[in-house]
Design a protein around this motif. Structure first.
Motif: not given
Length: 99
Positions: A41-65
């Motif tokens: 995690x990169x923390x810049x006090x007063x500005x913000x923090x950058x970090x990585x986060x997992x995103x779970x698998x999910x089901x989506x839809x093809x917008x065209x079909x």
């Protein structure tokens, strides 16, 4: 503001040349990307923090079909604004209408 405008702003505030400001900006961005990619995690006090986060698998839809597709799990970068940054933006936008 784009990258070249940010470099101009850095050069004006630091009295560095535009070339030196560009190298400094590139170095900062590269260091943040490397650290977050490594799971830090990169923390810049007063500005913000950058970090990585997992995103779970999910089901989506093809917008065209409309066909259902599986979206695999992945890791994504996240940014959380710091308190000073949030306060400054909120105060600067008071009374302004959204476009």
């Amino acid at each position: 503001m784009n990258k070249s405008e940010l470099i101009d702003a850095i050069a004006a505030r630091t009295e560095l040349s535009k070339a030196a400001s560009g190298k400094a900006l590139d170095a900062v961005v590269e260091a943040i990307v490397e650290a977050v990619s490594a799971g830090d995690t990169v923390s810049l006090v007063g500005f913000g923090s950058f970090k990585s986060a997992p995103r779970a698998a999910r089901e989506g839809k093809n917008p065209k079909t409309g066909e259902k597709i599986k979206i695999p799990a992945t890791t994504v970068p996240k940014f959380s604004a710091g308190a000073t940054f949030k306060t400054t933006v909120a105060e600067a936008t008071k009374g302004k209408k959204k476009k």
